[in-house]
Design an enzyme around this catalytic site. Structure first.
Site, PDB file in Angstrom:
ATOM      1  N   GLY A  73      -4.208   0.963 -11.022  1.00 25.86           N
ATOM      2  CA  GLY A  73      -4.820  -0.325 -12.064  1.00 25.86           C
ATOM      3  C   GLY A  73      -3.997  -0.283 -13.060  1.00 25.86           C
ATOM      4  O   GLY A  73      -3.791   0.594 -13.832  1.00 25.86           O
ATOM      5  N   ARG A  95       6.102   2.036 -10.619  1.00 23.81           N
ATOM      6  CA  ARG A  95       5.583   0.910  -9.699  1.00 23.81           C
ATOM      7  C   ARG A  95       6.074  -0.374 -10.545  1.00 23.81           C
ATOM      8  O   ARG A  95       6.011  -0.408 -11.840  1.00 23.81           O
ATOM      9  CB  ARG A  95       4.165   1.013  -9.879  1.00 23.81           C
ATOM     10  CG  ARG A  95       3.445   2.193  -8.954  1.00 23.81           C
ATOM     11  CD  ARG A  95       2.009   1.988  -8.809  1.00 23.81           C
ATOM     12  NE  ARG A  95       1.611   1.072  -7.774  1.00 23.81           N
ATOM     13  CZ  ARG A  95       0.362   0.479  -7.557  1.00 23.81           C
ATOM     14  NH1 ARG A  95      -0.663   1.199  -8.411  1.00 23.81           N
ATOM     15  NH2 ARG A  95       0.275  -0.332  -6.660  1.00 23.81           N
ATOM     16  N   ASP A 150      -2.582  -7.666 -12.403  1.00 27.95           N
ATOM     17  CA  ASP A 150      -1.600  -6.896 -12.885  1.00 27.95           C
ATOM     18  C   ASP A 150      -0.419  -7.309 -13.897  1.00 27.95           C
ATOM     19  O   ASP A 150       0.314  -6.521 -14.768  1.00 27.95           O
ATOM     20  CB  ASP A 150      -0.960  -6.327 -11.558  1.00 27.95           C
ATOM     21  CG  ASP A 150      -1.863  -5.461 -11.092  1.00 27.95           C
ATOM     22  OD1 ASP A 150      -2.732  -5.854 -10.482  1.00 27.95           O
ATOM     23  OD2 ASP A 150      -1.692  -4.091 -11.155  1.00 27.95           O
TER      24      ASP A 150
HETATM   25  O1  MRU Z   1      -2.547  -1.059  -6.599  1.00 31.74           O
HETATM   26  P1  MRU Z   1      -3.529  -0.887  -7.538  1.00 31.74           P
HETATM   27  O2  MRU Z   1      -4.721  -0.103  -7.176  1.00 31.74           O
HETATM   28  O3  MRU Z   1      -2.965  -0.340  -8.805  1.00 31.74           O
HETATM   29  O4  MRU Z   1      -4.109  -2.517  -8.011  1.00 31.74           O
HETATM   30  C1  MRU Z   1      -5.047  -2.511  -8.878  1.00 31.74           C
HETATM   31  C2  MRU Z   1      -5.400  -4.049  -9.063  1.00 31.74           C
HETATM   32  O5  MRU Z   1      -4.741  -4.991  -8.363  1.00 31.74           O
HETATM   33  C3  MRU Z   1      -6.157  -4.457 -10.156  1.00 31.74           C
HETATM   34  O6  MRU Z   1      -7.131  -5.467  -9.787  1.00 31.74           O
HETATM   35  C4  MRU Z   1      -5.476  -4.695 -11.363  1.00 31.74           C
HETATM   36  O7  MRU Z   1      -4.520  -3.768 -11.798  1.00 31.74           O
HETATM   37  C5  MRU Z   1      -6.242  -5.194 -12.692  1.00 31.74           C
HETATM   38  S1  MRU Z   1      -7.001  -3.624 -13.283  1.00 31.74           S
HETATM   39  C6  MRU Z   1      -7.943  -3.640 -14.381  1.00 31.74           C
END
Ligand code: MRU
Length: 365
Positions: A54, A90, A242
């Site tokens: 996230g 990431r 993101d």
């Molecule tokens: O791969 P992740 O689980 O890190 O992806 C998270 C998302 O796509 C969320 O929707 C995004 O980070 C927004 S979180 C507040």
């Protein structure tokens, strides 16, 4: 937010301040466990292996990763290598770069002997600010849900994708914050939760935290959203992001774009909730400008789950030998976004909309 009546943040220093505790999200929804981060490498692995994930939480964890490194070695070279190591974990969530830049700038002019303490305080400040920003996103966003409830006089159905709840941030969440706050204010709200293959952040995480807070919800397969929208069963979509470009394009978990297309075709409002740490003011065109993380094919070919006897198992779900591809995010162009919900209020997904809320950026634009 609360689990079994007890309040938790997703990341917090230990009472002794000798380590950082994070909720190990790879164990959810079947087991609620903490992981202890004591070295920078623990933080880097926690991010890349998605024990924490996230966008906002990735940034907060990276900030503590720098702080942990400063305790071991606070030299300039160590600071630079810490930023490089954590920055490589990431690529898509811009909060990672944002948090590392903030830590670097803060520590640059601090004497090495003082850096560990300053870094620890700055990481803690990043966490506190994230909590307040997410709370405010909820305050603004709940009005959209409340207005819809007043219009229809019935439960408001919100569709969300991935997990943009409190587990993705330090507390409250982004997309789920308006839902929690509407629910807490007595507005009847129900959430359609996309399971979100391949890692199932919707089924495993959003469903878990909504359930723990008592918010009515239904898990659906990723392909069900269009059908539900065609039949008038979705009042609005709210998702996280993101990385948001200066023009309002949003990168979010793979599959978000398809939901936005279906929403547009069916006249369903499509909202994106974000703290300003998620805005990348240096990018105009999200489709061409945002790096999309490619993750392991194994996340597509294999699934983790619980057997009926209670044991946790990983199983193969793809014909042996078939190749798989795993782009982890996609970009939803701003033309498909009804509005952005930020800590400063709600705006159009346009450059002017964003600059209206963040006028201090006008000089740089
Ligand atoms: O791969 P992740 O689980 O890190 O992806 C998270 C998302 O796509 C969320 O929707 C995004 O980070 C927004 S979180 C507040």
């Amino acid at each position: 937010m609360k689990i079994d009546g007890r309040h938790y943040r997703t990341i917090a220093p230990t009472p002794e301040d000798d380590a950082v505790l994070v909720i190990d999200q790879t164990k959810l929804p079947f087991s609620f466990e903490f992981m202890r981060l004591t070295r920078i490498e623990d933080a880097a692995v926690a991010i890349s292996a998605m024990h924490v994930r996230g966008a906002p939480l990735i940034g907060a964890t990276a900030a503590y990763g720098v702080a942990l490194r400063m305790r071991d070695d606070a030299s300039d070279a160590s600071l630079a290598s810490a930023v490089e190591r954590l920055g490589a974990t990431r690529p898509t969530a811009v909060n990672l770069r944002w948090a590392l830049t903030r830590m670097s700038e803060k520590l640059h002019n601090v004497a090495p002997a003082d850096r560990a303490a300053v870094a620890w305080n700055e990481a803690s400040a990043i966490c506190d600010e994230d909590v307040e920003q997410c709370r405010l996103i909820g305050v603004h966003g709940r009005e959209l849900i409340t207005r819809r409830w007043r219009e229809t006089g019935r439960t408001v159905n919100v569709l969300t994708h991935c997990n943009a709840g409190w587990l993705a941030t330090v507390d409250w969440g982004t997309a789920l914050s308006p839902i929690y706050q509407a629910h807490d204010a007595g507005v009847p709200v129900h959430v359609f939760v996309d399971e979100t293959r391949p890692r199932n952040q919707g089924a495993a995480l959003s469903a878990y935290e909504l359930g723990a807070h008592g918010v009515p919800h239904t898990v659906i397969v990723d392909n069900a959203g269009g059908h539900l929208m065609q039949h008038g069963l979705v009042d609005m979509c709210i998702v996280g992001t993101d990385r948001t470009t200066a023009t309002g394009d949003v990168a979010n978990k793979i599959g978000t774009y398809l939901k936005a297309l279906a929403a547009k075709d069916n006249g369903v409002p499509f909202y994106v909730a974000l703290p300003s740490s998620t805005i990348d003011w240096s990018i105009e065109d999200g489709v061409r400008g945002i790096e999309i993380e490619e993750r392991s094919a194994r996340e597509v070919t294999h699934l983790m789950g619980r057997r009926e006897d209670g044991s946790i198992a990983t199983i193969e779900v793809v014909a042996p030998g078939s190749p798989a591809a795993n782009p982890a995010f996609d970009v939803t162009p701003s033309r498909l976004v009804t509005a952005l919900i930020t800590e400063r209020g709600i705006c159009d997904a346009t450059r002017e909309g964003l600059l209206g809320l963040f006028p201090e950026r006008r000089a740089a634009a």
